[in-house]
Design an enzyme around this catalytic site. Structure first.
Site, PDB file in Angstrom:
ATOM      1  N   ASP A 207      59.927  20.728  45.847  1.00 17.34           N
ATOM      2  CA  ASP A 207      58.520  20.309  45.856  1.00 17.34           C
ATOM      3  C   ASP A 207      57.850  20.754  44.567  1.00 17.34           C
ATOM      4  O   ASP A 207      58.244  21.764  43.987  1.00 17.34           O
ATOM      5  CB  ASP A 207      57.760  21.014  46.992  1.00 17.34           C
ATOM      6  CG  ASP A 207      57.818  20.274  48.299  1.00 17.34           C
ATOM      7  OD1 ASP A 207      58.227  19.110  48.307  1.00 17.34           O
ATOM      8  OD2 ASP A 207      57.443  20.878  49.318  1.00 17.34           O
TER       9      ASP A 207
ATOM     10  N   HIS B 152      69.437  29.525  45.726  1.00 12.40           N
ATOM     11  CA  HIS B 152      68.180  29.258  45.029  1.00 12.40           C
ATOM     12  C   HIS B 152      67.742  30.499  44.244  1.00 12.40           C
ATOM     13  O   HIS B 152      68.018  31.637  44.655  1.00 12.40           O
ATOM     14  CB  HIS B 152      67.111  28.894  46.070  1.00 12.40           C
ATOM     15  CG  HIS B 152      65.898  28.261  45.499  1.00 12.40           C
ATOM     16  ND1 HIS B 152      64.852  28.990  44.972  1.00 12.40           N
ATOM     17  CD2 HIS B 152      65.544  26.948  45.371  1.00 12.40           C
ATOM     18  CE1 HIS B 152      63.916  28.166  44.552  1.00 12.40           C
ATOM     19  NE2 HIS B 152      64.296  26.925  44.777  1.00 12.40           N
TER      20      HIS B 152
END
Length: 244
Positions: free
Chosen positions: A87, A209
């Site tokens: 996002d 991540h």
């Protein structure tokens, strides 16, 4: 495709022309003929209507003129590496249309701080005092988020509205390039896109991540930048200058 809002006043698209302005210079983008068919798909009209309604009622990031900035700054023909985000940042002034990147002068988010740490450990490049990754984009690193807009202060608010269909087409287009491309997939969400990539022709670098919640589980020490350059060099492609 031009550097204009992703929606018009009636909810339609304004991405029909091929001349864009990036970095103060007028350039042509080669993404338009590749992605043009998407603008006739039913999901695209529904997506644009959704984003227009969101902008009418809420603050949405990034600004409309920067939604497609990743494609403006990194031509299809020049794409050597694809880094997939999830996002845009949802805080005020952060998102600038490039995955993991923020504007000059903005506080560097924790995940990007960890990317800087790994860059320094991997290649010895000093950690920059800014979080703007535009230089990577102009080097041939496509910094694309799976979802290209977000409501302010509401993470994941524009997911599953159609953006993922569009960005899957972007990934598929890069996968169709005959020359080797390095796909860098950080985190579980990005790694799910591996199925879209021909791993026989391209190189996929996967790790957890860079978020502080997961960076110590394998992101640190993964050396994605040097490994990407090694993969490019092995295919006779000039490496990326990762300096910022």
């Amino acid at each position: 495709m031009e550097n204009v809002p992703e929606v018009s006043g009636t909810g339609g698209t304004n991405m029909s022309t091929s001349r864009v302005s990036a970095g103060g210079a007028e350039n042509k983008t080669d993404w338009n003929p590749i992605l043009r068919a998407e603008f006739d798909e039913p999901y695209w009209a529904e997506l644009q209507t959704f984003v227009a309604a969101e902008r009418a009622q809420h603050t949405v990031y990034p600004p409309h003129e920067e939604v497609f900035r990743a494609l403006h700054l990194t031509p299809y023909a020049n794409t050597k590496v694809l880094i997939l985000g999830q996002d845009p940042y949802h805080g005020p002034g952060q998102a600038n249309g490039l995955a993991f990147s923020v504007r000059d002068g903005e506080k560097i988010p924790p995940s990007l701080q960890n990317i800087h740490k790994e860059l320094e450990a991997d290649l010895g490049i000093p950690r920059p005092a800014h979080g703007n990754l535009e230089r990577w984009a102009t080097e041939g690193v496509l910094l694309i988020n799976a979802t290209l807009t977000v409501r302010a202060r509401t993470a994941a608010s524009h997911q599953k509205q159609g953006w993922e269909t569009f960005t899957d087409r972007v990934i598929a287009a890069v996968n169709a390039k005959p020359e080797r491309v390095v796909f860098i997939l950080w985190g579980a969400s990005a790694r799910k896109k591996k199925s879209l990539i021909d791993v026989g022709r391209h190189v996929v670098l996967e790790s957890p991540h860079p978020s502080p919640l997961s960076a110590h589980r394998g992101f640190f020490g993964s050396s994605p930048f040097s490994r990407a350059n090694e993969a490019l060099a092995a295919a006779g492609i000039s490496p990326i200058d990762w300096s910022l």
